[in-house]
Design an enzyme around this catalytic site. Sequence first.
Site, PDB file in Angstrom:
ATOM      1  N   ASN A  59       1.848   1.120  20.406  1.00  0.00           N
ATOM      2  CA  ASN A  59       2.431   0.130  19.496  1.00  0.00           C
ATOM      3  C   ASN A  59       3.616  -0.576  20.133  1.00  0.00           C
ATOM      4  OD1 ASN A  59       2.315  -1.063  16.862  1.00  0.00           O
ATOM      5  ND2 ASN A  59       4.268  -0.082  16.409  1.00  0.00           N
ATOM      6  N   ARG A  60       3.828  -1.836  19.689  1.00  0.00           N
ATOM      7  CA  ARG A  60       4.977  -2.616  20.173  1.00  0.00           C
ATOM      8  C   ARG A  60       6.271  -1.851  19.905  1.00  0.00           C
ATOM      9  NH1 ARG A  60       5.766  -8.341  17.303  1.00  0.00           N
ATOM     10  NH2 ARG A  60       5.881  -6.919  15.524  1.00  0.00           N
ATOM     11  N   LYS A 108       0.813  -1.224   0.000  1.00  0.00           N
ATOM     12  CA  LYS A 108       0.000   0.000   0.000  1.00  0.00           C
ATOM     13  C   LYS A 108       0.843   1.269   0.000  1.00  0.00           C
ATOM     14  CE  LYS A 108      -4.105  -1.899   2.288  1.00  0.00           C
ATOM     15  NZ  LYS A 108      -5.031  -1.788   3.391  1.00  0.00           N
ATOM     16  N   ASP A 118      -9.838   2.969   2.982  1.00  0.00           N
ATOM     17  CA  ASP A 118      -9.873   2.267   4.282  1.00  0.00           C
ATOM     18  C   ASP A 118     -10.464   3.150   5.380  1.00  0.00           C
ATOM     19  OD1 ASP A 118      -8.858  -0.211   3.541  1.00  0.00           O
ATOM     20  OD2 ASP A 118      -6.773   0.359   3.910  1.00  0.00           O
TER      21      ASP A 118
HETATM   22  P1  NDP Z   1       0.849  -3.840   9.227  1.00  0.00           P
HETATM   23  O1  NDP Z   1       1.707  -5.030   8.994  1.00  0.00           O
HETATM   24  O2  NDP Z   1       1.120  -2.568   8.492  1.00  0.00           O
HETATM   25  O3  NDP Z   1       0.886  -3.483  10.814  1.00  0.00           O
HETATM   26  C1  NDP Z   1       0.818  -4.508  11.780  1.00  0.00           C
HETATM   27  C2  NDP Z   1       0.725  -3.894  13.182  1.00  0.00           C
HETATM   28  O4  NDP Z   1       0.560  -4.967  14.113  1.00  0.00           O
HETATM   29  C3  NDP Z   1       1.976  -3.125  13.608  1.00  0.00           C
HETATM   30  O5  NDP Z   1       1.593  -2.045  14.418  1.00  0.00           O
HETATM   31  C4  NDP Z   1       2.725  -4.178  14.438  1.00  0.00           C
HETATM   32  O6  NDP Z   1       3.561  -3.626  15.439  1.00  0.00           O
HETATM   33  C5  NDP Z   1       1.577  -4.884  15.105  1.00  0.00           C
HETATM   34  N1  NDP Z   1       1.937  -6.233  15.530  1.00  0.00           N
HETATM   35  C6  NDP Z   1       2.181  -7.298  14.727  1.00  0.00           C
HETATM   36  N2  NDP Z   1       2.484  -8.381  15.482  1.00  0.00           N
HETATM   37  C7  NDP Z   1       2.441  -7.973  16.774  1.00  0.00           C
HETATM   38  C8  NDP Z   1       2.636  -8.640  18.008  1.00  0.00           C
HETATM   39  N3  NDP Z   1       2.948  -9.942  18.080  1.00  0.00           N
HETATM   40  N4  NDP Z   1       2.463  -7.951  19.162  1.00  0.00           N
HETATM   41  C9  NDP Z   1       2.131  -6.629  19.117  1.00  0.00           C
HETATM   42  N5  NDP Z   1       1.934  -5.939  17.965  1.00  0.00           N
HETATM   43  C10 NDP Z   1       2.076  -6.613  16.812  1.00  0.00           C
HETATM   44  O7  NDP Z   1      -0.648  -4.337   8.957  1.00  0.00           O
HETATM   45  P2  NDP Z   1      -1.952  -3.454   8.609  1.00  0.00           P
HETATM   46  O8  NDP Z   1      -1.853  -2.194   9.378  1.00  0.00           O
HETATM   47  O9  NDP Z   1      -2.177  -3.364   7.173  1.00  0.00           O
HETATM   48  O10 NDP Z   1      -3.121  -4.393   9.182  1.00  0.00           O
HETATM   49  C11 NDP Z   1      -3.339  -4.505  10.575  1.00  0.00           C
HETATM   50  C12 NDP Z   1      -4.604  -5.317  10.837  1.00  0.00           C
HETATM   51  O11 NDP Z   1      -5.746  -4.631  10.311  1.00  0.00           O
HETATM   52  C13 NDP Z   1      -4.583  -6.688  10.174  1.00  0.00           C
HETATM   53  O12 NDP Z   1      -5.107  -7.602  11.088  1.00  0.00           O
HETATM   54  C14 NDP Z   1      -5.512  -6.534   8.987  1.00  0.00           C
HETATM   55  O13 NDP Z   1      -6.161  -7.741   8.690  1.00  0.00           O
HETATM   56  C15 NDP Z   1      -6.507  -5.507   9.502  1.00  0.00           C
HETATM   57  N6  NDP Z   1      -7.118  -4.727   8.425  1.00  0.00           N
HETATM   58  C16 NDP Z   1      -8.486  -4.776   8.278  1.00  0.00           C
HETATM   59  C17 NDP Z   1      -9.110  -4.053   7.295  1.00  0.00           C
HETATM   60  C18 NDP Z   1     -10.598  -4.121   7.160  1.00  0.00           C
HETATM   61  O14 NDP Z   1     -11.127  -3.685   6.107  1.00  0.00           O
HETATM   62  N7  NDP Z   1     -11.326  -4.608   8.148  1.00  0.00           N
HETATM   63  C19 NDP Z   1      -8.356  -3.190   6.351  1.00  0.00           C
HETATM   64  C20 NDP Z   1      -6.921  -3.193   6.595  1.00  0.00           C
HETATM   65  C21 NDP Z   1      -6.351  -3.944   7.604  1.00  0.00           C
HETATM   66  P3  NDP Z   1       5.116  -3.255  15.133  1.00  0.00           P
HETATM   67  O15 NDP Z   1       5.095  -1.913  14.453  1.00  0.00           O
HETATM   68  O16 NDP Z   1       5.726  -3.213  16.482  1.00  0.00           O
HETATM   69  O17 NDP Z   1       5.665  -4.346  14.256  1.00  0.00           O
END
Ligand code: NDP
Length: 285
Positions: free
Chosen positions: A157-158, A72, A108
């Site tokens: 955030n983590r 994206k 979104d």
């Molecule tokens: P990204 O990969 O860009 O971000 C992931 C986020 O999750 C980061 O903040 C990351 O933290 C955090 N994270 C991942 N693993 C862990 C963990 N084990 N413990 C704590 N924090 C964690 O993904 P997106 O932002 O694109 O998507 C995020 C969620 O939103 C997904 O589940 C996706 O399915 C959902 N989504 C739903 C949509 C809808 O239409 N309903 C649209 C878009 C997304 P860090 O920065 O520390 O790595």
Amino acid sequence: MRFTAAAKLFVLFGDPVEHSLSPAMQNAALQEAGIDGLYIPWRVKGANLPTAFESLRGMENFGGANVTLPHKEQAVALVDTLTPEAASVGAINTVVARGGRLLGANTDGQGFLRSLHEEADFLPRGKPAVILGAGGAARAVSVTLAEAGVKEIVIVNRAIERAQLLAECVNRDIGASAIGLGLDDPRMPAMVRDCALVVNATSVGLNPSDPPPIDPTLLQPGVLVYDLIYRPRETALLREAKKRGCRVLGGLGMLLYQGALAFELWTGQKPSEEAMRQALVAAIA
Ligand code: NDP
């Protein structure tokens, strides 16, 4: 599904893409609208994304595209112009052909906002919100909530640097009051207890055995807990929040509404949201 050799082609760029529900949802909308078109997943690595976008420019029957993880943000540089929302978010999920040029949009945030209004009757103006996560989805949600006039945004955030960076962007670009915290920040529990809305925009919960991304005992009765995750339909966070008297909402509505907005941008017509919802529910089941 019916289409002819003159069909418009709609594509979804991502890696992976096998899990996506968009093909089921958008093909149902195309069929219901009687449009001769086909929506297909196009799995592509980041290194090949520029070539894939170039090929769109030569496709005479291009109908439109979506962009999903992890492309994206990279895709922003591959289109000719951006909608104001996409420029604020710094990421696109939709590509539209406009007079021989490619327009990048991000639906979104508006999909999320519409879901808040219509499914939870929640108006964010003047209310404090906590957003868990600082990735692409958190970015779209933060920008949209800031533009909708929330009182204060706490981004947890983590990786604390990402939370702080996102908060700085939202404050600078939109003039909001946002703060970025790490998961173990001592100020966080009080801020969660005092907020009106908690949004999980992390990927914690995608695996059905994942625990909630924060301590659920912090969640107060009456707070709206929104999990962007739509599969599983009920995450541990939503289950625990419900037990504590919170209002809860999963991400299916956001998925539907962001898709409906994309469809409208591509075709100039409103899709049948009922057909899209039914296709989503069937695909999840
Ligand atoms: P990204 O990969 O860009 O971000 C992931 C986020 O999750 C980061 O903040 C990351 O933290 C955090 N994270 C991942 N693993 C862990 C963990 N084990 N413990 C704590 N924090 C964690 O993904 P997106 O932002 O694109 O998507 C995020 C969620 O939103 C997904 O589940 C996706 O399915 C959902 N989504 C739903 C949509 C809808 O239409 N309903 C649209 C878009 C997304 P860090 O920065 O520390 O790595």
